[in-house]
Motif scaffolding. Sequence first.
Motif, PDB file in Angstrom:
ATOM      1  N   VAL A   1       0.856  -1.183   0.000  1.00 32.19           N
ATOM      2  CA  VAL A   1       0.000   0.000   0.000  1.00 32.19           C
ATOM      3  C   VAL A   1       0.891   1.232   0.000  1.00 32.19           C
ATOM      4  O   VAL A   1       1.717   1.407   0.892  1.00 32.19           O
ATOM      5  CB  VAL A   1      -0.940   0.016   1.224  1.00 32.19           C
ATOM      6  CG1 VAL A   1      -1.793   1.278   1.224  1.00 32.19           C
ATOM      7  CG2 VAL A   1      -1.827  -1.224   1.229  1.00 32.19           C
TER       8      VAL A   1
ATOM      9  N   PHE B   1      -9.491   2.075   0.758  1.00 31.58           N
ATOM     10  CA  PHE B   1      -8.063   2.340   0.804  1.00 31.58           C
ATOM     11  C   PHE B   1      -7.656   2.866   2.178  1.00 31.58           C
ATOM     12  O   PHE B   1      -6.663   2.419   2.768  1.00 31.58           O
ATOM     13  CB  PHE B   1      -7.670   3.345  -0.282  1.00 31.58           C
ATOM     14  CG  PHE B   1      -6.186   3.613  -0.330  1.00 31.58           C
ATOM     15  CD1 PHE B   1      -5.354   2.837  -1.118  1.00 31.58           C
ATOM     16  CD2 PHE B   1      -5.624   4.637   0.410  1.00 31.58           C
ATOM     17  CE1 PHE B   1      -3.987   3.069  -1.158  1.00 31.58           C
ATOM     18  CE2 PHE B   1      -4.258   4.878   0.383  1.00 31.58           C
ATOM     19  CZ  PHE B   1      -3.436   4.093  -0.403  1.00 31.58           C
TER      20      PHE B   1
ATOM     21  N   HIS C   1      -1.354   6.710  -3.487  1.00 28.42           N
ATOM     22  CA  HIS C   1      -2.739   6.298  -3.249  1.00 28.42           C
ATOM     23  C   HIS C   1      -3.064   5.090  -4.118  1.00 28.42           C
ATOM     24  O   HIS C   1      -4.048   5.056  -4.866  1.00 28.42           O
ATOM     25  CB  HIS C   1      -3.720   7.434  -3.522  1.00 28.42           C
ATOM     26  CG  HIS C   1      -5.001   7.306  -2.744  1.00 28.42           C
ATOM     27  ND1 HIS C   1      -6.067   6.580  -3.192  1.00 28.42           N
ATOM     28  CD2 HIS C   1      -5.365   7.780  -1.526  1.00 28.42           C
ATOM     29  CE1 HIS C   1      -7.049   6.633  -2.304  1.00 28.42           C
ATOM     30  NE2 HIS C   1      -6.647   7.352  -1.277  1.00 28.42           N
TER      31      HIS C   1
END
Length: 226
Positions: free
Chosen positions: A136, A157, A141
């Motif tokens: 991640v 997210f 993003h």
Amino acid sequence: MALVLVVDDDVTVREVLTSYLRAHHHDVVEAGDGEEALRLMAARRADLVVLDLMLPGIDGLEVTRRMRVSGDVPIIMLTALGRETERVMGLELGADDYVGKPFSPRELALRVDSVLRRTAGGTVSAGVVRDGDLVVDGDQHAATLAGAPLALTVREFALLRFLLAHPGVAYTREDLLQHVWGWTIGDRSTVTVHVRRLREKIEKDPTRPERLVTVWGVGYRWEASP
């Protein structure tokens, strides 16, 4: 300045929301039904959509479904407080947030600000976090699993990034509402739905999760890879 698309068949609601959102320094376009909303999105992609579920013609659930096919624009739903089924269905389709009617325009404007900050990465920790084959990247993003990109909504997210940054810690749904959504009060089913959607994207068997596990009587915990 973000572009916000407000979709509601009530002219008064649109006028009030437009006034508040512009006071928060957003550009606003309005649509009175689902068809018009989809046309406006095709002509000029909004940064965020405020979407009433009860629309004439194409309802808000179908609008959400079509918008999700063509991209991951953040969607905040407007729902009648008693219509839990539609609210949960909207979240299942990938809506990022919801506000129940009747609502406070000021609260909605703050929710819009919160979602847009997360879209821009402003409230998500920067840098890259890894857990086995899951990566991640808060700066970009973006998230990948075994090298393949994950299609995550803004809230998915943010939830994944938060849990991944705090492995081994059990959080209640109220904790997650506060840390990820920025809510001090809210419907805990919002967290439940997002956890289920996230498991479908990151777990080998979502019905027997090994990463995002349930802590019975408490909430959820991220289990780091050995």
